[in-house]
Each structure stands twice: as C-alpha cells, then as structure tokens.
Design an enzyme around this catalytic site. Structure first.
Site, PDB file in Angstrom:
ATOM      1  N   ILE A   1       5.912   8.326  -3.662  1.00  0.00           N
ATOM      2  CA  ILE A   1       5.391   6.977  -3.938  1.00  0.00           C
ATOM      3  C   ILE A   1       5.834   5.959  -2.877  1.00  0.00           C
ATOM      4  O   ILE A   1       5.016   5.215  -2.355  1.00  0.00           O
ATOM      5  CB  ILE A   1       5.816   6.496  -5.349  1.00  0.00           C
ATOM      6  CG1 ILE A   1       5.411   7.517  -6.422  1.00  0.00           C
ATOM      7  CG2 ILE A   1       5.215   5.118  -5.662  1.00  0.00           C
ATOM      8  CD1 ILE A   1       3.922   7.712  -6.606  1.00  0.00           C
TER       9      ILE A   1
ATOM     10  N   ASP B   1      11.252   5.652  -9.751  1.00  0.00           N
ATOM     11  CA  ASP B   1      12.448   4.855 -10.067  1.00  0.00           C
ATOM     12  C   ASP B   1      13.600   5.717 -10.587  1.00  0.00           C
ATOM     13  O   ASP B   1      14.746   5.262 -10.619  1.00  0.00           O
ATOM     14  CB  ASP B   1      12.113   3.778 -11.111  1.00  0.00           C
ATOM     15  CG  ASP B   1      11.254   2.662 -10.536  1.00  0.00           C
ATOM     16  OD1 ASP B   1      11.109   2.590  -9.304  1.00  0.00           O
ATOM     17  OD2 ASP B   1      10.723   1.867 -11.320  1.00  0.00           O
TER      18      ASP B   1
ATOM     19  N   LYS C   1      12.749  -3.906 -17.827  1.00  0.00           N
ATOM     20  CA  LYS C   1      12.497  -4.856 -16.718  1.00  0.00           C
ATOM     21  C   LYS C   1      11.028  -4.870 -16.311  1.00  0.00           C
ATOM     22  O   LYS C   1      10.407  -5.922 -16.223  1.00  0.00           O
ATOM     23  CB  LYS C   1      13.360  -4.476 -15.504  1.00  0.00           C
ATOM     24  CG  LYS C   1      12.990  -5.181 -14.223  1.00  0.00           C
ATOM     25  CD  LYS C   1      13.904  -4.800 -13.081  1.00  0.00           C
ATOM     26  CE  LYS C   1      13.363  -3.767 -12.137  1.00  0.00           C
ATOM     27  NZ  LYS C   1      12.199  -4.161 -11.326  1.00  0.00           N
ATOM     28  N   ASN C   2      10.488  -3.694 -16.068  1.00  0.00           N
ATOM     29  CA  ASN C   2       9.119  -3.661 -15.533  1.00  0.00           C
ATOM     30  C   ASN C   2       8.079  -4.035 -16.578  1.00  0.00           C
ATOM     31  O   ASN C   2       6.930  -4.335 -16.220  1.00  0.00           O
ATOM     32  CB  ASN C   2       8.812  -2.276 -14.941  1.00  0.00           C
ATOM     33  CG  ASN C   2       9.552  -2.046 -13.640  1.00  0.00           C
ATOM     34  OD1 ASN C   2      10.206  -2.942 -13.131  1.00  0.00           O
ATOM     35  ND2 ASN C   2       9.453  -0.840 -13.111  1.00  0.00           N
TER      36      ASN C   2
ATOM     37  N   ARG D   1       5.378  -1.835   1.030  1.00  0.00           N
ATOM     38  CA  ARG D   1       4.799  -2.477  -0.148  1.00  0.00           C
ATOM     39  C   ARG D   1       3.675  -3.463   0.167  1.00  0.00           C
ATOM     40  O   ARG D   1       3.784  -4.675  -0.116  1.00  0.00           O
ATOM     41  CB  ARG D   1       5.888  -3.130  -0.998  1.00  0.00           C
ATOM     42  CG  ARG D   1       6.934  -2.125  -1.415  1.00  0.00           C
ATOM     43  CD  ARG D   1       7.935  -2.665  -2.380  1.00  0.00           C
ATOM     44  NE  ARG D   1       7.516  -2.505  -3.764  1.00  0.00           N
ATOM     45  CZ  ARG D   1       8.319  -2.678  -4.799  1.00  0.00           C
ATOM     46  NH1 ARG D   1       9.560  -3.029  -4.618  1.00  0.00           N
ATOM     47  NH2 ARG D   1       7.874  -2.518  -6.020  1.00  0.00           N
ATOM     48  N   PRO D   2       2.571  -2.992   0.740  1.00  0.00           N
ATOM     49  CA  PRO D   2       1.432  -3.889   0.972  1.00  0.00           C
ATOM     50  C   PRO D   2       0.808  -4.328  -0.349  1.00  0.00           C
ATOM     51  O   PRO D   2       1.067  -3.722  -1.398  1.00  0.00           O
ATOM     52  CB  PRO D   2       0.446  -3.012   1.759  1.00  0.00           C
ATOM     53  CG  PRO D   2       0.815  -1.618   1.421  1.00  0.00           C
ATOM     54  CD  PRO D   2       2.284  -1.601   1.105  1.00  0.00           C
TER      55      PRO D   2
ATOM     56  N   ARG E   1      10.661  -9.657  -5.069  1.00  0.00           N
ATOM     57  CA  ARG E   1       9.412  -9.348  -4.403  1.00  0.00           C
ATOM     58  C   ARG E   1       8.251  -9.209  -5.383  1.00  0.00           C
ATOM     59  O   ARG E   1       7.112  -9.539  -5.075  1.00  0.00           O
ATOM     60  CB  ARG E   1       9.577  -8.074  -3.589  1.00  0.00           C
ATOM     61  CG  ARG E   1       8.485  -7.965  -2.586  1.00  0.00           C
ATOM     62  CD  ARG E   1       8.469  -6.677  -1.876  1.00  0.00           C
ATOM     63  NE  ARG E   1       7.324  -6.658  -0.986  1.00  0.00           N
ATOM     64  CZ  ARG E   1       6.086  -6.536  -1.404  1.00  0.00           C
ATOM     65  NH1 ARG E   1       5.836  -6.382  -2.676  1.00  0.00           N
ATOM     66  NH2 ARG E   1       5.095  -6.558  -0.559  1.00  0.00           N
TER      67      ARG E   1
ATOM     68  N   CYS F   1      10.303  -4.244   2.007  1.00  0.00           N
ATOM     69  CA  CYS F   1      11.543  -4.438   1.257  1.00  0.00           C
ATOM     70  C   CYS F   1      12.378  -3.183   1.384  1.00  0.00           C
ATOM     71  O   CYS F   1      12.079  -2.290   2.162  1.00  0.00           O
ATOM     72  CB  CYS F   1      11.252  -4.767  -0.195  1.00  0.00           C
ATOM     73  SG  CYS F   1      10.786  -3.330  -1.136  1.00  0.00           S
TER      74      CYS F   1
ATOM     75  N   ARG G   1      20.062  -6.635 -10.517  1.00  0.00           N
ATOM     76  CA  ARG G   1      18.623  -6.936 -10.598  1.00  0.00           C
ATOM     77  C   ARG G   1      17.986  -6.218 -11.784  1.00  0.00           C
ATOM     78  O   ARG G   1      16.935  -6.644 -12.273  1.00  0.00           O
ATOM     79  CB  ARG G   1      17.918  -6.478  -9.315  1.00  0.00           C
ATOM     80  CG  ARG G   1      18.117  -7.399  -8.128  1.00  0.00           C
ATOM     81  CD  ARG G   1      17.164  -7.034  -7.019  1.00  0.00           C
ATOM     82  NE  ARG G   1      15.853  -6.766  -7.600  1.00  0.00           N
ATOM     83  CZ  ARG G   1      14.993  -5.858  -7.159  1.00  0.00           C
ATOM     84  NH1 ARG G   1      15.282  -5.135  -6.115  1.00  0.00           N
ATOM     85  NH2 ARG G   1      13.844  -5.675  -7.757  1.00  0.00           N
TER      86      ARG G   1
ATOM     87  N   ASP H   1      -2.702  -4.978  -0.466  1.00  0.00           N
ATOM     88  CA  ASP H   1      -4.143  -4.930  -0.193  1.00  0.00           C
ATOM     89  C   ASP H   1      -4.959  -4.594  -1.446  1.00  0.00           C
ATOM     90  O   ASP H   1      -6.061  -5.130  -1.638  1.00  0.00           O
ATOM     91  CB  ASP H   1      -4.432  -3.911   0.924  1.00  0.00           C
ATOM     92  CG  ASP H   1      -3.841  -2.544   0.651  1.00  0.00           C
ATOM     93  OD1 ASP H   1      -2.660  -2.475   0.233  1.00  0.00           O
ATOM     94  OD2 ASP H   1      -4.555  -1.533   0.811  1.00  0.00           O
TER      95      ASP H   1
HETATM   96  C1  UD1 Z   1       6.074  -1.038  -9.838  1.00  0.00           C
HETATM   97  C2  UD1 Z   1       7.474  -1.153 -10.389  1.00  0.00           C
HETATM   98  C3  UD1 Z   1       8.440  -0.322  -9.568  1.00  0.00           C
HETATM   99  C4  UD1 Z   1       7.953   1.114  -9.488  1.00  0.00           C
HETATM  100  C5  UD1 Z   1       6.512   1.169  -9.020  1.00  0.00           C
HETATM  101  C6  UD1 Z   1       5.933   2.585  -9.060  1.00  0.00           C
HETATM  102  C7  UD1 Z   1       7.512  -3.359 -11.354  1.00  0.00           C
HETATM  103  C8  UD1 Z   1       8.065  -4.746 -11.307  1.00  0.00           C
HETATM  104  N1  UD1 Z   1       7.880  -2.555 -10.366  1.00  0.00           N
HETATM  105  O1  UD1 Z   1       6.087  -1.561  -8.514  1.00  0.00           O
HETATM  106  O2  UD1 Z   1       9.720  -0.363 -10.204  1.00  0.00           O
HETATM  107  O3  UD1 Z   1       8.773   1.828  -8.586  1.00  0.00           O
HETATM  108  O4  UD1 Z   1       5.680   0.343  -9.844  1.00  0.00           O
HETATM  109  O5  UD1 Z   1       6.006   3.093 -10.352  1.00  0.00           O
HETATM  110  O6  UD1 Z   1       6.822  -2.984 -12.271  1.00  0.00           O
HETATM  111  N2  UD1 Z   1       0.470   0.088  -2.694  1.00  0.00           N
HETATM  112  C9  UD1 Z   1      -0.414  -0.185  -1.668  1.00  0.00           C
HETATM  113  N3  UD1 Z   1      -1.185  -1.317  -1.757  1.00  0.00           N
HETATM  114  C10 UD1 Z   1      -1.113  -2.162  -2.822  1.00  0.00           C
HETATM  115  C11 UD1 Z   1      -0.204  -1.860  -3.865  1.00  0.00           C
HETATM  116  C12 UD1 Z   1       0.575  -0.739  -3.781  1.00  0.00           C
HETATM  117  O7  UD1 Z   1      -0.497   0.567  -0.693  1.00  0.00           O
HETATM  118  O8  UD1 Z   1      -1.841  -3.164  -2.833  1.00  0.00           O
HETATM  119  C13 UD1 Z   1       1.354   1.284  -2.608  1.00  0.00           C
HETATM  120  C14 UD1 Z   1       2.842   0.894  -2.537  1.00  0.00           C
HETATM  121  O9  UD1 Z   1       3.224   0.587  -1.219  1.00  0.00           O
HETATM  122  C15 UD1 Z   1       3.498   2.136  -3.057  1.00  0.00           C
HETATM  123  C16 UD1 Z   1       2.521   2.626  -4.126  1.00  0.00           C
HETATM  124  O10 UD1 Z   1       1.266   2.015  -3.817  1.00  0.00           O
HETATM  125  O11 UD1 Z   1       3.601   3.099  -2.036  1.00  0.00           O
HETATM  126  C17 UD1 Z   1       2.929   2.290  -5.541  1.00  0.00           C
HETATM  127  O12 UD1 Z   1       3.049   0.887  -5.679  1.00  0.00           O
HETATM  128  P1  UD1 Z   1       2.796   0.099  -7.047  1.00  0.00           P
HETATM  129  O13 UD1 Z   1       2.342   1.051  -8.103  1.00  0.00           O
HETATM  130  O14 UD1 Z   1       1.939  -1.062  -6.733  1.00  0.00           O
HETATM  131  O15 UD1 Z   1       4.249  -0.396  -7.379  1.00  0.00           O
HETATM  132  P2  UD1 Z   1       4.706  -1.863  -7.777  1.00  0.00           P
HETATM  133  O16 UD1 Z   1       3.763  -2.471  -8.734  1.00  0.00           O
HETATM  134  O17 UD1 Z   1       5.067  -2.625  -6.541  1.00  0.00           O
END
Ligand code: UD1
Length: 420
Positions: A330, A308, A25-26, A124-125, A95, A119, A400, A127
């Site tokens: 995480i 995950d 999926k990812n 999940r910001p 999302r 979510c 999903r 930024d």
């Molecule tokens: C992806 C995966 C998800 C997995 C996650 C961590 C997909 C579709 N989803 O989610 O299954 O659990 O990686 O391996 O691939 N964060 C910020 N600011 C940002 C972006 C992220 O603070 O702009 C924080 C998030 O809130 C979280 C952490 O960084 O606490 C990790 O997030 P991220 O690696 O971005 O995960 P996703 O890409 O959303």
C-alpha cells in the site's frame, strides 16, 4: 494531552489481563469533518484523546466552529463554520486533514488547503480525491502544494475510483451528501471506517447505503441535524496489542473491538500458533511466545491484511521460528522501523517494499527512534519482547494514535513508563 518524553521499557514480561480498546482514530477523524454537514451540535462518545484528534478539533475551531474533547466525549458545534481555508501550519500537524476538502467544498462553496507533500510513509498523492470532486462539478486549481476547489453547487453523478482509496472515498461521500441528486461510487474503499462514516451521516439524517460493498449510493440531502454517536474500537491499536502478546507470550482479552473488522490479522496470528477466541465485541488471545513464522504476508486493502498493522507484525515475527516474507503493497516507505529492530538484534533483510524476516531466539533492549505512528507502536511491543531495557524516542508519533500506551500495556503487566 501533552505527553512527549521517552518511553522506557524493561522487557521480558508476559502480558495478561483485560482492557477496553480505545476508540478508532481512522473512524473518528472523518466523522469530525462530517460534523460540518449538519451546522448543528454532535456529541461523539469513545473519542480517543490523541494528538490527531486534537489537530482535527483545532481545524474545526479555526473554521469558526467549536470542538471540545473532555473525558472521551467530543462535542462539535459547526453552526458558525463559514471559513473554507485551512492554513498550512494546521495541515502540517495532521496530513489527513485533506479529508476536510469535500465537506468544505459542499457546505461553503470552496476549500483551500495545502498538502504538505510526501510524509513519513510515502508520497500520498490526492489525485483520486480531486478527480472525484471534479466529477461532482468542482473546479479545482492546484498550485504547488496548494489546492483550491470551488463550486456553485455540486451535482450527483457516477464516480468510479481507479483505486479504493480510503480518504478519497470519504471525501467523495461527504461532498456527495451536499450534491443535488444521487451519486453512485463504484470501487470504493471497503474499510470498516467507511461503514462507520455512513452510519454517522445517516444518524444525522443522511441517506447513504452500500458502505462495505462495491457500490456506495449517496442521496444528496439538505438540512442534516446534530446527533450522538459512539465510535467503534480501534482495530489497529487492537492488532498492536495482539501482536505484542503473541511475541511476549501470555493471555489477554481486548474488549470493545470487533473480530469481523480484523479477520486478516487474526488469521495470521493463528498461523503463528496463537489461540484466538472471539465473540461479537471482544477478542482473547493466548500465546506461549514460541511462534511459527507464516511464510508470506501481503498488506492489502480491506479485507486484506492492513498496512497499519504491518509494523507491529514485523516486530512480532522477528522472534518467530522460521522465515517470513512481508510485502508492503500500500505505501512505498513503510519499513522505517526495520533499522531500529536491527539495533535490537533482529535479522531482517529489506529490499524496497519487501522484508525478509528470519526469526531470532530473542531481541535485546536498545536505544531506538520511532519515525512514524505505527512504527512507534511496533517498537514498543519489540521492547516488551526484548531482554533488558529499551528506550524509545519519537513519542510524538506514538501520541498521534495511541492513547497513553504505557498505561494500557502497564495494565497488562508490562514494565513500561514515560520519562522526561
Ligand atoms: C487511510 C488511513 C491510514 C491507512 C490507509 C490505508 C486515515 C486517517 N488514514 O489513509 O491509516 O494506512 O488509509 O488503509 O484513515 N493514493 C493515491 N492517490 C490518491 C489517494 C491515495 O495514489 O488520491 C494511494 C496512496 O498513496 C497509497 C494508497 O493509495 O499508496 C492508499 O491510500 P489511501 O487508501 O487513500 O489512504 P489514506 O486515506 O491516506
């Protein structure tokens, strides 16, 4: 694919047999977004038929392209993609549709979408995504939940990610392909899905190197072409099944999955007493069902233990001998399966992001409700381990990310079906 209903499990059976693990999926979700880079037709094999993929296809269709999933083969034609806005109802369905932001900005000059706030698993910001796109030259306006990005042309640059976010790395990579010149991303995510995205974009004629290392180099490239690509197996689905067989006892072989993608998971399984045999493209596990608790597991970015897989791990350790401390590093709200495991007789104390799991001799079947995707997988395997009948609601979360889990686990000897 509309399944929904309830999952009904009669637990207590050992699992045995061999199955092919569904496509990741990812990996496939950012690949679907990346198809927009080529304005041509791409064919993606081993594509999982899950609702998140269906939602990504709806977004492609809404943008003016064509996406069609048939029997594991996804055909995406993006020749006519011209729109740059994704309506809220499509964003709400998945999302992670935020991963369309970088590619739309680069290919259409703009991107307008809404992030539906927090979510099921945390705030999940985005930024870090936005900072990276600004570095490439985008103007970004944030109004409440809505984000609008504009650019008259992106330029390659140096980007240091303050945290190796998977989604931000993917967004920055896709936008950087459309930029003039070279972009160097330091501290990118190292997850296998980043390597998969690099491989896919390079198959379209892109020039990206360094995925899986601490520096990603992306040469801006015009006129990418369509391609054919096979998605690798899903390491999180594989982890769910492996923790399932660890807890029930038995002997299974999973094909189409790479051990190198999941060393942290395999290492914890070995600590619990499971025997693991892995070769290039398959993993076999043997368990007598009498597990020892590993003392401590922390979720981390790759190559650490994946967040995950934390929920399936928690189910498995609830019947292990001894006490395990699980730290969720995480996401801030990722223990929602615990209150359901308690209904099944587990002994777990939760303190914010730390779960102390004291192994009990067995779980008992109960009526439980899934509230997020991996929690749903975790409750299914808890049901397999439990004595008696478990009925799980919240199957829309399961769908999903797991392709027909009842069929896959049924092939391994589980008594699991969908009702209603
Ligand atoms: C992806 C995966 C998800 C997995 C996650 C961590 C997909 C579709 N989803 O989610 O299954 O659990 O990686 O391996 O691939 N964060 C910020 N600011 C940002 C972006 C992220 O603070 O702009 C924080 C998030 O809130 C979280 C952490 O960084 O606490 C990790 O997030 P991220 O690696 O971005 O995960 P996703 O890409 O959303």
């Amino acid at each position: 694919m509309i399944l929904v209903g309830k999952i009904v499990i009669n637990g207590g059976r050992r699992l045995s047999g061999e199955i092919k693990v569904q496509g990741s999926k990812n990996a496939v979700l950012p690949i679907i977004a990346a198809c927009i880079l080529c304005k041509d037709e791409c064919v993606i094999y081993n594509c999982p038929d899950i609702s998140d993929v269906r939602s990504a296809c709806e977004i492609i269709n809404h943008l003016g392209g064509m996406a069609d999933l048939n029997d594991g083969i996804l055909t995406v034609n993006t020749k006519n993609v011209e729109r740059s806005e994704i309506p809220k109802e499509l964003m709400n369905k998945m999302r992670s549709s935020v991963m369309f932001m970088g590619v739309l900005l680069g290919m259409t000059g703009g991107a307008a979408l809404c992030t539906p706030g927090g979510c099921e698993i945390g705030a999940r910001p985005v930024d870090i995504h936005i900072k990276a796109l600004k570095m490439l030259g985008a103007d970004v306006v944030e109004e409440g939940e809505c984000i609008s990005c504009y650019s008259k042309g992106l330029n390659g640059c140096k980007i240091h990610l303050e945290f190796p976010s998977v989604g931000a790395t993917e967004n920055a990579m896709m936008a950087a392909v459309t930029a003039k010149g070279t972009t160097v991303i330091s501290n990118p995510a190292l997850e296998p899905e980043i390597v998969e995205l690099q491989n896919f974009i390079n198959a379209m004629g892109g020039k990206i190197s360094g995925a899986g290392t601490k520096t990603l180099v992306i040469e801006g490239t015009e006129n990418l072409h369509g391609t054919e690509f096979e998605v690798r197996g899903d390491r999180i689905v594989a982890a769910t099944y492996l923790f399932g067989v660890a807890g029930t006892g038995g002997n299974i072989r999973l094909n189409s999955v790479k051990a190198e993608d999941m060393e942290a998971v395999l290492s914890v399984l070995r600590e619990t007493g499971c025997e693991i045999y892995a070769n290039e493209n398959s993993i076999s596990v043997w368990s007598d069902g009498k597990l020892k608790s590993p003392k401590r597991v922390r979720t981390q970015v790759f190559p650490g233990f994946p967040t995950d897989a934390q929920a399936p791990l928690t189910s498995c350790l609830s019947v292990a001998h001894g006490t395990a401390v699980i730290h969720e590093e995480i996401f801030e709200n990722r223990f929602r399966h615990v209150e359901e495991l308690l209904k099944m007789g587990a002994d777990i104390r939760l303190d914010n992001r730390v779960a102390v799991v004291c192994g009990v001799p067995c779980l008992y079947g109960a009526n439980v409700v899934a509230r997020e995707l991996r929690g749903a997988g975790a409750l299914c395997i808890a049901g397999l381990m439990a004595k008696g009948k478990t009925v799980m609601e919240g199957t829309e979360y399961l769908d999903r990310g797991y392709v027909n889990i009842e069929q896959a686990l049924g092939m391994l000897g589980a008594d699991i079906k969908r009702e209603g």
